[in-house]
Design a protein around this motif. Structure first.
Motif, PDB file in Angstrom:
ATOM      1  N   VAL A 109      -1.445 -18.523  -0.944  1.00 18.21           N
ATOM      2  CA  VAL A 109       0.006 -18.641  -0.786  1.00 18.21           C
ATOM      3  C   VAL A 109       0.668 -17.273  -0.928  1.00 18.21           C
ATOM      4  CG1 VAL A 109       2.112 -19.671  -1.727  1.00 18.21           C
ATOM      5  CG2 VAL A 109       0.005 -21.022  -1.615  1.00 18.21           C
ATOM      6  N   LEU A 110       0.245 -16.499  -1.929  1.00 16.40           N
ATOM      7  CA  LEU A 110       0.849 -15.187  -2.175  1.00 16.40           C
ATOM      8  C   LEU A 110       0.724 -14.267  -0.972  1.00 16.40           C
ATOM      9  CD1 LEU A 110       2.195 -13.193  -4.116  1.00 16.40           C
ATOM     10  CD2 LEU A 110      -0.080 -12.610  -4.978  1.00 16.40           C
ATOM     11  N   SER A 111      -0.385 -14.367  -0.252  1.00 12.64           N
ATOM     12  CA  SER A 111      -0.574 -13.496   0.911  1.00 12.64           C
ATOM     13  C   SER A 111       0.343 -13.866   2.064  1.00 12.64           C
ATOM     14  CB  SER A 111      -2.040 -13.553   1.378  1.00 12.64           C
ATOM     15  OG  SER A 111      -2.326 -14.788   2.019  1.00 12.64           O
ATOM     16  N   ARG A 112       0.992 -15.034   1.969  1.00 12.27           N
ATOM     17  CA  ARG A 112       1.809 -15.525   3.073  1.00 12.27           C
ATOM     18  C   ARG A 112       3.315 -15.521   2.776  1.00 12.27           C
ATOM     19  NH1 ARG A 112      -1.060 -18.377   6.963  1.00 12.27           N
ATOM     20  NH2 ARG A 112      -3.312 -18.368   6.599  1.00 12.27           N
ATOM     21  N   VAL A 113       3.681 -15.271   1.527  1.00 11.77           N
ATOM     22  CA  VAL A 113       5.105 -15.238   1.174  1.00 11.77           C
ATOM     23  C   VAL A 113       5.390 -13.948   0.409  1.00 11.77           C
ATOM     24  CG1 VAL A 113       5.222 -17.752   1.052  1.00 11.77           C
ATOM     25  CG2 VAL A 113       4.808 -16.446  -1.032  1.00 11.77           C
ATOM     26  N   GLN A 114       6.661 -13.634   0.252  1.00 12.42           N
ATOM     27  CA  GLN A 114       7.043 -12.471  -0.537  1.00 12.42           C
ATOM     28  C   GLN A 114       6.609 -12.669  -1.987  1.00 12.42           C
ATOM     29  OE1 GLN A 114       8.439  -9.608   0.116  1.00 12.42           O
ATOM     30  NE2 GLN A 114       9.402  -9.777   2.137  1.00 12.42           N
ATOM     31  N   PRO A 234       7.565  -6.080  -2.787  1.00 10.64           N
ATOM     32  CA  PRO A 234       6.684  -6.827  -1.888  1.00 10.64           C
ATOM     33  C   PRO A 234       5.384  -6.076  -1.671  1.00 10.64           C
ATOM     34  CG  PRO A 234       8.259  -5.601  -0.608  1.00 10.64           C
ATOM     35  CD  PRO A 234       8.589  -5.321  -2.053  1.00 10.64           C
ATOM     36  N   PHE A 235       4.557  -6.549  -0.732  1.00 12.48           N
ATOM     37  CA  PHE A 235       3.395  -5.790  -0.311  1.00 12.48           C
ATOM     38  C   PHE A 235       3.880  -4.562   0.476  1.00 12.48           C
ATOM     39  CE2 PHE A 235       1.527 -10.081  -0.794  1.00 12.48           C
ATOM     40  CZ  PHE A 235       0.492  -9.761  -1.660  1.00 12.48           C
ATOM     41  N   PRO A 236       3.066  -3.517   0.566  1.00 15.38           N
ATOM     42  CA  PRO A 236       3.521  -2.264   1.191  1.00 15.38           C
ATOM     43  C   PRO A 236       4.111  -2.423   2.589  1.00 15.38           C
ATOM     44  CG  PRO A 236       1.435  -1.911   0.075  1.00 15.38           C
ATOM     45  CD  PRO A 236       1.708  -3.389   0.006  1.00 15.38           C
ATOM     46  N   ASP A 237       3.574  -3.322   3.396  1.00  8.05           N
ATOM     47  CA  ASP A 237       4.084  -3.490   4.760  1.00  8.05           C
ATOM     48  C   ASP A 237       5.555  -3.886   4.798  1.00  8.05           C
ATOM     49  OD1 ASP A 237       1.740  -2.830   6.051  1.00  8.05           O
ATOM     50  OD2 ASP A 237       0.970  -4.875   6.018  1.00  8.05           O
ATOM     51  N   ASN A 395     -12.955  -1.988  -5.264  1.00  8.71           N
ATOM     52  CA  ASN A 395     -13.266  -0.769  -4.505  1.00  8.71           C
ATOM     53  C   ASN A 395     -14.309  -1.004  -3.426  1.00  8.71           C
ATOM     54  OD1 ASN A 395     -13.059   1.639  -7.275  1.00  8.71           O
ATOM     55  ND2 ASN A 395     -11.475   0.683  -6.058  1.00  8.71           N
ATOM     56  N   GLN A 396     -15.122  -2.046  -3.585  1.00  8.86           N
ATOM     57  CA  GLN A 396     -16.245  -2.268  -2.677  1.00  8.86           C
ATOM     58  C   GLN A 396     -15.905  -3.169  -1.494  1.00  8.86           C
ATOM     59  OE1 GLN A 396     -17.646  -0.004  -4.000  1.00  8.86           O
ATOM     60  NE2 GLN A 396     -19.362  -0.534  -5.320  1.00  8.86           N
ATOM     61  N   VAL A 397     -14.676  -3.671  -1.430  1.00  6.39           N
ATOM     62  CA  VAL A 397     -14.283  -4.532  -0.316  1.00  6.39           C
ATOM     63  C   VAL A 397     -13.016  -3.983   0.324  1.00  6.39           C
ATOM     64  CG1 VAL A 397     -15.338  -6.569  -1.350  1.00  6.39           C
ATOM     65  CG2 VAL A 397     -12.911  -6.110  -1.758  1.00  6.39           C
ATOM     66  N   VAL A 398     -12.780  -4.411   1.556  1.00  6.45           N
ATOM     67  CA  VAL A 398     -11.627  -3.944   2.324  1.00  6.45           C
ATOM     68  C   VAL A 398     -10.872  -5.135   2.883  1.00  6.45           C
ATOM     69  CG1 VAL A 398     -10.918  -2.688   4.408  1.00  6.45           C
ATOM     70  CG2 VAL A 398     -12.684  -1.736   2.917  1.00  6.45           C
ATOM     71  N   GLY A 399      -9.554  -5.062   2.861  1.00  6.41           N
ATOM     72  CA  GLY A 399      -8.728  -6.090   3.488  1.00  6.41           C
ATOM     73  C   GLY A 399      -8.150  -7.074   2.501  1.00  6.41           C
ATOM     74  N   SER A 400      -7.004  -7.652   2.864  1.00  5.11           N
ATOM     75  CA  SER A 400      -6.310  -8.556   1.961  1.00  5.11           C
ATOM     76  C   SER A 400      -7.080  -9.849   1.718  1.00  5.11           C
ATOM     77  CB  SER A 400      -4.922  -8.884   2.526  1.00  5.11           C
ATOM     78  OG  SER A 400      -5.022  -9.529   3.786  1.00  5.11           O
ATOM     79  N   VAL A 401      -7.838 -10.319   2.695  1.00  3.21           N
ATOM     80  CA  VAL A 401      -8.577 -11.567   2.523  1.00  3.21           C
ATOM     81  C   VAL A 401      -9.643 -11.413   1.444  1.00  3.21           C
ATOM     82  CG1 VAL A 401     -10.064 -13.276   3.617  1.00  3.21           C
ATOM     83  CG2 VAL A 401      -8.126 -12.333   4.882  1.00  3.21           C
ATOM     84  N   LYS A 402     -10.483 -10.404   1.575  1.00  4.19           N
ATOM     85  CA  LYS A 402     -11.547 -10.206   0.584  1.00  4.19           C
ATOM     86  C   LYS A 402     -10.976  -9.797  -0.771  1.00  4.19           C
ATOM     87  CE  LYS A 402     -15.740  -9.224   3.234  1.00  4.19           C
ATOM     88  NZ  LYS A 402     -16.862  -8.286   3.422  1.00  4.19           N
ATOM     89  N   ARG A 403      -9.967  -8.937  -0.756  1.00  5.61           N
ATOM     90  CA  ARG A 403      -9.405  -8.488  -2.025  1.00  5.61           C
ATOM     91  C   ARG A 403      -8.743  -9.645  -2.767  1.00  5.61           C
ATOM     92  NH1 ARG A 403      -7.040  -4.373  -0.141  1.00  5.61           N
ATOM     93  NH2 ARG A 403      -5.027  -5.369   0.267  1.00  5.61           N
ATOM     94  N   GLY A 404      -7.986 -10.479  -2.058  1.00  5.99           N
ATOM     95  CA  GLY A 404      -7.353 -11.628  -2.694  1.00  5.99           C
ATOM     96  C   GLY A 404      -8.363 -12.638  -3.190  1.00  5.99           C
ATOM     97  N   THR A 405      -9.422 -12.863  -2.411  1.00  8.43           N
ATOM     98  CA  THR A 405     -10.476 -13.791  -2.825  1.00  8.43           C
ATOM     99  C   THR A 405     -11.207 -13.261  -4.040  1.00  8.43           C
ATOM    100  OG1 THR A 405     -10.759 -14.522  -0.528  1.00  8.43           O
ATOM    101  CG2 THR A 405     -12.532 -15.039  -2.074  1.00  8.43           C
ATOM    102  N   LEU A 406     -11.504 -11.964  -4.028  1.00 11.03           N
ATOM    103  CA  LEU A 406     -12.260 -11.365  -5.129  1.00 11.03           C
ATOM    104  C   LEU A 406     -11.511 -11.482  -6.445  1.00 11.03           C
ATOM    105  CD1 LEU A 406     -14.321  -8.132  -5.102  1.00 11.03           C
ATOM    106  CD2 LEU A 406     -12.610  -8.434  -6.881  1.00 11.03           C
TER     107      LEU A 406
END
Length: 495
Positions: A109-114, A234-237, A395-406
């Motif tokens: 949810v956090l990755s999809r809303v402010q 918010p997120f940097p974007d 540090n070992q993963v890239v992207g919001s999907v992996k980082r949020g899951t981790l």
């Protein structure tokens, strides 16, 4: 080995306006990035001040509202609600069920809303749950309140880690996470004082002391939700508190650091499940579980252990604070050092080892002063590791999907440590608590093995990439090549 990506940048790309002498920072590929050091520090400081203090405050409230039931118990909670037997233990443990289950969904949810909308909603939700717990008239009512507290708090910790990890380069991350987790030490140091002060209102307006603890602490949390709504970035974007050129510079350096020119999209259930197949994310869960068994044991049982030294209850409570203060200071210093040298493995293994030595002193010695020294070692070592393992695995993963899951998966595994620690320190094992402390040592040994494995594998993979063994991936279509993330041949893992 530095983890800088090797993406070429056109000379026409904008950078922060130059007001001072410019230095050149060289990446892995020898390409140079023009960067004004004073302006860069100013922008990073601007982000720090907007993000870290507010998240520290919110997480301090999270911890206080989670553990205040222990303070409430001292002010006739069980008597007033007719609780007996294992009722109190059930109320404590039921919190962890929704907490563990809902962490990954919350980050989706956090990755999809402010962030300000979602985190302020969570803060208000658990604040109201704590406040209304003060009105409970039965065991069932308190049990329901604790479930709702777990539901709303579930997304707070992994969400904060997710947001912090989105703003900083990989070797700026540990320092910020260490500062953020100092909130544990702050909350642990003041929870007893707050409990004593608020509980002394016992009988005011017909409410017991335990009700006032819930009323006041819950109300403060509800007020904090307003702060989160209006001030959380918010997120940097989507950042609006930065100037356009500052925002563009931040986005460019983050993409360069992660070697990611494409957007991997928002988190989804399918993406999270797929990410759980990454062994680095599974290792994060093992490492954080290894940390939390000891961390929770120290948080909950340290005053009890101190009392077995022959000290009074007052002295035991007062002397449980200095080890937390010391561990907070050391964890931040190690975080700064680790970011500076861009190394994680050596600090992780050292932290676990120091904590094992401390636990052995507490378990095997009989002299109170020497056992107290052991608690310092146990605390300092494990709180070095707590922010470190999250930062290292991130540090070992890239992207919001992996980082949020981790972050969500690791924290979920860590909560199992709270459950384990709650059942391995029965009173009958006093004063040495051999089974409980042995359990902590065993999990820390597993942590060392997992850390060594990560360290060895990262070093091996980096050497293969240096030797060109992954260059065949450069033949992929441009769109796929841009989204390789941590599989990119120019990406370097943190050792």
């Amino acid at each position: 080995m530095a983890l800088d990506a090797r993406t070429d940048r056109a000379s026409s790309e904008p950078s922060i306006p130059e007001k001072h002498d410019v230095v050149h920072i060289e990446g892995n590929d020898g390409a140079e990035e023009a960067e004004d050091p004073i302006e860069a520090k100013r922008v990073i400081r601007k982000i720090d001040l907007r993000l870290i203090p507010l998240l520290m405050f919110l997480y301090t409230l999270t911890f206080l509202d989670r553990v205040n039931i222990g303070n409430a118990r001292l002010w006739n909670l069980e008597r007033d609600l007719g609780m007996s037997g294992y009722d109190y233990n059930i109320v404590v443990l039921v919190f962890y069920i929704p907490y563990i289950i809902l962490e990954i969904p919350s980050n989706i949810v956090l990755s999809r809303v402010q962030p300000r909308y979602w985190i302020s909603f969570l803060t208000l939700g658990w604040g109201l749950s704590v406040t209304f717990a003060g009105f409970c008239k039965s065991f069932g009512g308190l049990l329901t309140a604790r479930i709702f507290i777990g539901v709303f708090e579930a997304g707070m910790f992994p969400g904060c880690l997710f947001l912090i990890g989105s703003w900083y380069k990989r070797h700026e991350l540990l320092t910020r996470m260490a500062w953020f987790m100092v909130s544990n030490d702050i909350a642990g140091s003041i929870s007893g004082l707050l409990g004593a002060g608020l509980g002394s209102m016992d009988g005011t307006h017909g409410y017991s002391g335990w009700s006032w603890i819930f009323f006041i602490e819950g109300a403060v949390t509800c007020a904090a939700a307003a702060l989160a709504f209006f001030f959380l970035p918010p997120f940097p974007d989507d950042a609006t508190f930065l100037m356009p050129e500052e925002k563009e510079w931040v986005l460019r350096r983050l993409k360069t650091d992660n070697n990611q020119t494409g957007n991997d999209g928002k988190m989804s259930a399918k993406g999270a499940i797929r990410s759980l197949g990454d062994w680095k994310i599974l290792t994060a869960g093992v490492l954080y579980l290894a940390v939390c068994v000891t961390a929770y044991s120290l948080s909950v049982f340290q005053p009890t252990i101190l009392k077995t030294f022959g000290w009074s209850s007052l002295k035991s409570n007062l002397l449980s604070t200095p080890p937390r203060i010391a561990s907070g200071i050391v964890s931040v210093c190690v975080g700064i050092w680790s970011d500076k040298v861009k190394r994680r493995g050596i600090f992780c293994v050292s932290g676990f080892t120091i904590s094992i030595v401390g636990n052995l002193l507490v378990m095997l010695l009989t002299n109170g002063n020497l056992r107290y020294m052991g608690l310092y070692f146990a605390s300092i070592g494990i709180y070095i590791c707590q922010p470190l393992v999250i930062a290292w695995c991130s540090n070992q993963v890239v992207g919001s999907v992996k980082r949020g899951t981790l972050t969500a998966f690791a924290v979920s595994c860590g909560q199992l440590g709270g459950i384990i620690s709650a059942v391995v320190y029965p009173s009958k094992d006093s004063p040495q608590y051999v089974p409980g402390i042995s359990t902590c040592i065993a999990f820390q040994a597993v942590g060392i093995l997992a850390a060594v494995n990560m360290w060895f594998w990262a070093n091996r993979e980096n050497k293969l990439r240096e030797a060109g063994k992954r260059d065949h991936l450069r033949e992929l279509p441009e769109e796929e090549f841009a989204k390789l993330g941590d599989k990119h041949p120019d990406f370097r893992y943190t050792l």
